[in-house]
Write a protein that holds these residues in place. Sequence first.
Motif, short mmCIF file in Angstrom:
data_model
loop_
_atom_site.label_atom_id
_atom_site.label_comp_id
_atom_site.label_asym_id
_atom_site.label_seq_id
_atom_site.Cartn_x
_atom_site.Cartn_y
_atom_site.Cartn_z
N LYS A 27 32.64 9.76 41.07
CA LYS A 27 33.58 10.54 41.15
C LYS A 27 33.40 12.11 41.15
O LYS A 27 33.70 12.88 42.09
CB LYS A 27 34.47 10.30 39.70
CG LYS A 27 35.95 10.62 39.98
CD LYS A 27 36.92 10.25 38.59
CE LYS A 27 38.29 10.11 39.00
NZ LYS A 27 38.78 9.71 37.81
N THR A 28 32.28 12.43 40.18
CA THR A 28 31.94 13.96 40.20
C THR A 28 30.78 14.25 40.63
O THR A 28 30.29 15.12 40.99
CB THR A 28 32.03 14.39 38.59
OG1 THR A 28 31.24 13.79 38.09
CG2 THR A 28 33.54 14.13 38.08
N GLY A 29 29.71 13.07 40.78
CA GLY A 29 28.40 13.48 41.15
C GLY A 29 27.35 13.91 40.08
O GLY A 29 26.23 14.04 40.34
#
Length: 50
Positions: A27-29
């Motif tokens: 999702k955010t890395g």
Amino acid sequence: MAKKSVATLQTGSKRLTKAIKMVKSPKTGAYTFVESIMAPDAVNDFIKKN
């Protein structure tokens, strides 16, 4: 790329292993660390599991 760290803990007659795995969030890395204490024979399954 996932990195791993494995430490062996010995308490009385039980032998345990603490495994730490770095996992990238889709999702955010961002990278997070997942820790678990388990029997030494279960470490490879934990490291390979996503």
